[in-house]
Every structure is written in structure tokens, then in C-alpha cells.
Enzyme design. Structure first.
Site, PDB file in Angstrom:
ATOM      1  CG  ASP A  53      32.724  39.049  42.691  1.00  0.00           C
ATOM      2  OD1 ASP A  53      33.224  40.162  42.934  1.00  0.00           O
ATOM      3  OD2 ASP A  53      33.227  38.230  41.904  1.00  0.00           O
TER       4      ASP A  53
ATOM      5  CG  ASP B 275      36.085  42.865  44.421  1.00  0.00           C
ATOM      6  OD1 ASP B 275      36.660  41.921  45.001  1.00  0.00           O
ATOM      7  OD2 ASP B 275      36.235  43.108  43.220  1.00  0.00           O
ATOM      8  CD  GLU B 276      35.699  37.223  45.295  1.00  0.00           C
ATOM      9  OE1 GLU B 276      35.339  36.043  45.320  1.00  0.00           O
ATOM     10  OE2 GLU B 276      36.849  37.598  44.982  1.00  0.00           O
TER      11      GLU B 276
END
Lengths: 397, 377
Positions: free
Chosen positions: A9, A104-105
Site C-alpha cells: 500500500d 495504490d494497492e
């Protein structure tokens, strides 16, 4: 043989991108999002801003009240997507088993690397920092459920106002013990309603759920109760899904001021249908249902859906359906806060192959040889050295 | 100009040339048909500048001359006249043609013949080849529908014609299917040649060959820009399409995993039924080949499934050899192909769901039709 799953993350991702773009932002309280005068919300808050209580998804106007010196930065999504793609490339360099869950993960299954998960995580974190200048937090566990929670736990232990850059490892067999002290709401599937209901039963932590008789949870919550019990014990056997299949494609607009004008609402729907159609076409998908979502000023959000006679990726068919639904649901002059169109029932339409798709085995071998040779030349002299003649022609014009 | 001919012949002649009349053109004279006396016959001609058709009918010529008149009006007038002698008289001053038949008289205003473009004829050259009309007609009918109907790749909007030794080879491919027909000629061609004729012109030639009893000769202009087809009473001139036709031999698979031999009529019926459902699902029909054992024949299952309409499954007995398997095809292509096959049985050769289906009428070695499958995931 247990698996090793890594959850990555990126820390305050949008803000990190903005800091790269404008280094003077570093260390200052700022937030990426919409304007406070409109109905903008915070998309990402810098860690300095977070010390003031500014959080993602908070109305920007509220964030500015909490932190009067807050700098509001308009989001630059193309730049974020570009940075995200760079990160994902680093992940793919490690293994093919990458499941991107948002910009973003991502999850990675690194079981096959035969290396301790923590070591892989440290290397990955260092690579992303060195090559892209981005900070990330990583959870390592035997499954996706625990790895994701591990990331959150790691981040929450960071010093206030600093980048967490955390790595949190849950050794195999210790999943239940790791989860036990966490609040029940930290578990996937426990939303506010379930949390209230659990609290009413005296269940506050994940450990409480794990200890609760399974039969009783199943009786009260049905299948969901069984799932909760299993998750609370840290069990999760979902595989890494490498290509996320979209379930629906939609487009919605929140108006800066409520709109009651039919023409304006219809125009918005048309534009949204166009955009949805363009997305479908880009992804090579067709959908069988069209859904209209509308939000009244009191935040009630009814939706209406209809099934199309034929799968479509055409703006016209989507617009027609959306307008029909709109006319069913909208009382003339009723103010609208948000309106949106989505297409569901997505599938890949049959594709007519062409004669040139049918290649003989010899042709296939020739093509493979050509690709190999090209790759070798490009590896030695750079990607741009070999180009198609047609591309050169365009350049000259 | 003054002449007399039979209504029947004039009507047929106008129908023959009418296909070359320009539908829409900035040049009004192209919507007209040329009427000209020509050595004791009446010459009818029309052109849209891509294709020109000239047809001669018998006539009693009293006075030589030429004029052009609106093709559609003349054809409609003649078509409604009794089957009797028709007299055409040109008033040179007004360029008006008087059409007299029985007790009917019409005057049709025309345009001077000088304004009509010259349709090239090739007289100073020996024909490249001479072909029996019925064979030519059948061969054209079997390939021409597979040509592309748009001009995005010009060569694919044409039919490849290859003449060599005693062989005539025709091929057309719109990118999704390929039809090839080889015909053995009674005598060798005078000169080997290879050229691409626009599919529309080829379809016209098929019609003309069907009406002809004598052989059809082919002559290519020295520059290779045009081709002339000549039958006893009709001439068709067409421009040729420049470019290189795809290498069709490479596309035709040389092997198969499953070969199914089916009754053409039964297959056509099953396909028709499936098409009623397939039209609502991107035209997809699935063919499933189940090989037979030592004792019984194999089965071919045709199915179509449209989510919102319903579905259909048909089963046929057939001689099915090999692995068996499934292939999804566009039902439109399949029906057009079956419509062009006269043989009682047809063989279908398949390899995989991603490889072409190869169709060969049993007992007619010269025809190969390939349909690319639809990829369904």
C-alpha cells in the site's frame, strides 16, 4: 505448503506524487482534492495534515476548518496513474502473481520465490523508494485477509506526522492471535451495521468473534456469520486474481449545486453514456444492463436498472436506456444532487477472427524468430532503434 | 436514326446494360443508355466509368444514327409495351426519340450521343482465353459473394482471376472468409494472366454468362488497366483493381483434425433454423462435431443461443472422422456458402476453435471455401 502473500500500500500516494512535482509541499499540511467552495472531498491528505485530523473522504470545507493553513492541491490523475503503473511494473518484475486492487494497492503471491516474505518485502520497499522515490507500507502473511490487515496495523504504529513506511509480518500459524486484539470493525465484512449488532452481543474484538460459537453466528447472520467466524480465525483461501474483471463500468457526476433543469440533467446523462461507451470499447467489453443512479438533496440514492435486448458498447443504446430510466424515476423539477449511468453484465463479445489471424506453424515460428531478434537488438541498442517503416512516414509528415 | 426491333429483345437488352448505368453521378449522361445503329444491329450501351456494358440486338435499320436517353425511363416504357415491333425514330434537331409500338407513341428527350463517354473495346488483340459460359457463371456465383463490400482494402473488393494452362482460378476474400474455385478449361489459355476484377463487375459478368450460349472470351488491355469480356451479343469492360491480392494458397490449411461429411440440404435447413436465434446474438452459431464409432455415424450439433430471445439446437447425422470438436461461425457466412453449393454432400474440415473451417463440396474438387471462426470467451 502455506502461501506467502504480500500486501503493498503506497503511503499517502497522491500527496507523494504532488511532493515530487512540487518539493516545497514536503512537510506542509496539504490535501489533494476538490475545492472547498464546491462539494470537493479530500482524496489524500499529507501526514502533516493528518495531525490536524484531516482524513480522506472528508468534505474539503470541513478539512479547511480543521486546518486553516491547509494547502488544497487539485488532483492530477494522469500523473498518479503513470506513477502507479511504474510501481506495478516493479511488482510484476518480482512475480506474475500480482493482483492490483486500486491505484495504490496490490497483493502479490511470492510463495514460489522460496525466500522469507519479510526479506522480499524489504527489497521491494527499497526498490520502490530508490527507483521511484515513493514510500510504501507492506503486510506479509499467509493470506490476503491477514496481509491487508497487517499493513493497516503496521501503518497505525507509525509516529504521528511521519511516513509510516511500515513492514508488518504475521508468521504462519499466528494469524488468529494477531487478529484477536483488533476491533471487530477491522475485519472485512464488518460494516457499521454489523459492528453495532456485534457490539449488542458484547462482541468488540476480532478475538471475540473467533471465540463466539459458529452455530450462533450462522443463526444470526446466515452465511455471512460463517464467513465472519472463519475470517476472524485468520482463514482465507482466496487466490491472487491476476486480471481483475470489471463487474460494471459507470460514470457519475455530483453537481456543485443541485440541478432541477431537465435539459441539463439529460445532457449530463448523454455525456456520461458516451464516456461509459468509450470505456467499454477501450476494454473490448459489452454490457447487458444499464443502471441509473440518482441522489436527491436528502442523500437518498435510488437506482433503476433495465436489461438490454442485446449486449452493447454503443453510446446510443446506453443513452436511450438511461433516459428511459431517468423519465421513470425523476419527478419534473425535482432537484438532483448526483446522477450517474452504469453498464453491467459485462462480457467479452464474440470476436470474428480474420484470415490473417490464421497463421501456419511455419509462419508462427518465423514471427517468433523475428520477435526474438528484435528483442535482442533492442536490448543492445535501445527500444527506439527498430521501428516500422509506417511510423517513420508519419514522423516526416 | 430510324429503326425497328422486337419489344422482347429491346426489353432484354436494356435489362442487360441497365446494371452499368450510374445510379448517382455528377455527369447526367451516365444515367442514360446509348442507342446507336451498328452494322444492321442496334447497339445499347451503359457505363458508370468503372464498368461498361454493351449489348447488340437485331434491328431493321432504315436510317443510321445515335442518341442517349434516360435508361430507367426507356426501360420502363419498353417494359410496358405489348410484345410487338417497336420503331425508334430520332428527331436530330430536338434529340427526342419517338418510341412507337402498336397504338402507343412516346417521345423521350435525350442527350447527344457525342457526350457519352467512349467505352473502350479491344479489337487489335487476340483474346487471352475463351471460357464456356455455364462453367464461368457457376464459378463466379461461388466466389463473388465472399468479396468485401466496402473499399477499405481495395483488392479485397475484387475477385482474383488467374489464367494459366488449362486452368481458370478465381478467388475472393473479405478478410473473414475466402472462396476459391478452380475450373479446368477445355483448351489451354492463349496467354497466362492474373488480374483483379471489381466484384460488382464480376457479378455482372456472371449474369451475362448465364444468358449466353456461346463461349465468353477474355482480353486484357496491354497496359493491364482494363479487361474485356465478350460473349456473342454482349461486351463487358471493366477497370482492374491495382495491387497485390493476398497469398491465398498460404491461407488454405493443408491439414485437419476432424472431417465431417454432411448432407448439404439437411445442413442448410439446420443452419436456417439456428439463424433465427443467432441474429440476436452477434450471428454466432456453434457447430459441435461428435465422431462416430465403429458401428454408427457421427453427429453434428448446431446450436444458437440468444440471451433475450431463446435458443435452438439441431442434430444431423454425418460421417465424422477425427478428433471431433467445436467451432463458432457467423451464420450469415455459413448460409451464403451453403446457398452456393449444388453438390448433395459437403465436407467440413476443422482443426481448433481458433482455426478456419474449410468447406468442400463432395465430388467438386475445384471449390474450397474457408470461414474464419468467431472467438468466444
Amino acid at each position: 505448503m502455506g502461501r506467502t502473500i504480500i500486501h503493498v500500500d503506497l503511503d499517502q500516494f497522491f500527496c507523494a506524487c504532488e511532493e515530487q512535482h512540487d518539493p516545497t509541499l514536503k512537510g506542509t499540511p496539504f490535501a489533494v482534492g476538490g475545492r472547498p467552495e464546491g462539494r470537493g472531498v479530500v482524496a489524500s491528505a499529507s501526514y502533516a495534515a493528518r495531525t490536524f485530523g484531516v482524513r480522506s473522504a472528508m468534505p474539503m470545507a470541513h478539512a479547511v476548518r480543521l486546518c486553516p493553513e491547509l494547502i488544497v492541491v487539485r488532483p492530477n490523475f494522469p500523473a498518479y496513474r503513470e506513477a502507479s503503473q511504474q510501481v506495478m511494473e516493479r511488482l510484476h518484475a518480482l512475480t506474475e502473481l500480482v493482483e492490483q486492487i486500486s491505484i495504490d494497492e496490490a497483493f502479490l503471491d511470492v510463495s514460489a520465490l522460496g525466500e522469507p516474505g519479510e526479506q522480499v518485502a524489504r527489497r521491494l520497499q527499497a526498490t520502490i523508494r530508490a527507483e521511484l522515490g515513493l514510500s510504501c507500507s507492506i503486510g506479509v502473511a499467509a493470506n490476503k485477509l491477514v496481509a491487508k490487515i497487517a499493513t493497516d496495523v503496521g501503518k497505525s504504529m507509525a509516529r504521528s506526522g511521519a511516513l509510516p513506511s511500515a513492514i508488518c509480518v504475521v508468521p504462519p500459524g499466528e494469524e488468529a492471535a494477531f487478529l484477536a486484539p483488533l476491533p471487530a470493525s477491522a475485519l472485512w465484512g464488518v460494516g457499521p451495521k454489523t459492528a453495532d449488532k456485534l457490539a449488542g452481543m458484547g462482541i468488540l474484538t476480532i478475538g471475540d468473534i473467533a471465540a463466539w460459537p459458529l452455530e450462533d453466528l450462522a443463526r444470526r447472520f446466515g452465511q455471512h456469520g460463517e464467513d465472519l467466524s472463519r475470517r476472524a480465525r485468520g482463514q482465507d483461501d482466496r487466490p491472487i486474481v491476476t486480471e481483475r474483471a470489471a463487474k460494471s463500468i459507470s460514470q457519475e457526476t455530483t453537481f456543485a449545486h443541485d440541478v432541477r433543469d431537465r435539459v441539463r440533467l439529460e445532457q449530463t446523462l448523454r455525456a456520461q453514456a458516451q464516456e461509459v461507451a468509450a470505456k467499454l470499447q477501450r476494454k473490448g467489453l459489452m454490457g447487458t444492463s444499464v443502471k441509473l443512479k440518482i441522489r436527491w438533496p436528502d442523500f437518498t440514492t435510488p437506482t433503476r436498472q433495465l436489461t438490454l435486448p442485446q449486449p452493447t458498447d454503443e453510446a446510443e443504446a446506453i443513452t436511450d436506456a438511461a433516459l428511459r430510466l431517468f423519465n421513470q424515476i425523476w419527478p419534473e423539477r425535482q432537484p438532483v444532487r448526483l446522477i450517474g449511468v452504469g453498464v453491467g453484465g459485462l462480457g467479452t463479445p464474440p470476436r470474428q477472427l480474420t484470415l490473417w489471424d490464421a497463421s501456419t506453424p511455419e509462419e508462427e515460428a518465423r514471427q517468433a524468430k523475428l520477435r526474438e531478434a528484435l528483442a535482442a537488438v533492442q536490448a543492445r541498442f535501445g527500444a527506439g532503434v527498430v521501428r516500422r517503416g509506417s511510423e517513420l512516414g508519419e514522423e516526416q509528415e | 436514326m430510324k429503326l425497328t426491333c422486337l419489344q422482347e429483345n429491346l426489353k432484354r437488352g436494356l435489362a442487360t446494360v441497365s446494371h452499368a448505368v450510374a445510379g448517382k453521378s455528377t455527369l447526367p449522361v451516365l444515367a442514360n443508355v446509348l442507342l446507336a445503329t451498328d452494322g444492321g444491329r442496334l447497339k445499347l450501351a451503359a457505363t458508370n466509368l468503372e464498368v461498361g456494358i454493351t449489348h447488340w440486338i437485331g434491328a431493321q435499320v432504315q436510317e443510321e444514327g445515335a442518341v442517349t436517353v434516360p435508361a430507367k425511363l426507356l426501360a420502363d416504357v419498353v417494359g410496358n409495351l405489348p410484345n410487338d415491333r417497336v420503331t425508334l425514330t430520332l428527331d436530330a434537331r430536338t434529340q427526342t426519340v419517338k418510341v412507337e409500338c402498336g397504338r402507343f407513341t412516346s417521345n423521350i428527350k435525350g442527350i447527344e450521343a457525342d457526350e457519352f463517354p467512349t467505352i473502350p473495346t479491344i479489337t487489335d488483340r487476340d483474346p487471352t482465353a475463351s471460357l464456356p459460359p455455364d462453367v464461368l457463371r457457376e464459378a463466379i456465383d461461388q466466389v463473388v459473394f465472399a468479396a468485401a463490400s466496402d473499399d477499405s482494402r481495395p483488392v479485397l473488393a475484387g475477385v482474383l482471376v488467374r489464367l494459366r494452362d488449362t486452368r481458370l482460378f478465381l478467388a475472393a476474400a473479405d478478410g473473414f472468409r475466402l472462396a476459391t474455385r478452380t475450373v479446368t478449361l477445355p483448351e489451354p489459355v492463349a496467354q497466362a494472366a492474373e488480374f483483379i476484377v471489381p466484384a460488382r463487375a464480376m457479378a455482372e459478368l456472371g449474369r451475362i454468362a448465364g444468358d449466353s450460349e456461346g463461349p465468353v472470351t477474355i482480353t486484357v488491355t496491354p497496359g493491364g488497366g482494363q479487361v474485356l469480356f465478350h460473349s456473342e451479343s454482349t461486351e463487358l469492360v471493366s477497370r482492374l483493381i491495382e495491387g497485390k491480392f493476398p497469398d491465398v494458397e498460404r491461407i488454405i490449411p493443408q491439414q485437419y483434425a476432424t472431417r465431417s461429411v454432411l448432407e448439404t440440404a439437411e445442413l442448410a435447413k439446420a443452419v436456417k433454423l439456428a439463424s433465427l436465434f443467432a441474429t440476436a446474438s452477434q450471428n454466432v452459431v456453434k457447430l459441435t462435431m461428435e465422431p462416430g464409432g465403429e458401428l454408427g455415424p457421427g453427429r453434428l450439433i448446431i446450436s444458437a443461443n440468444a440471451a433475450e430471445v431463446g435458443d435452438n439446437t439441431g442434430e444431423l447425422d454425418g460421417m465424422i472422422h477425427g478428433e471431433g470438436g467445436q467451432i463458432a461461425l457467423n451464420v450469415k457466412y455459413l448460409s451464403e456458402l451453403l446457398g452456393s453449393v449444388k453438390a448433395a454432400q459437403i465436407a467440413v474440415e476443422t482443426q481448433s476453435p481458433q482455426s478456419p473451417g474449410v468447406f468442400k463440396p463432395v465430388g467438386q474438387d475445384g471449390y474450397i471455401h474457408i470461414i474464419m471462426p468467431m472467438s468466444i470467451r
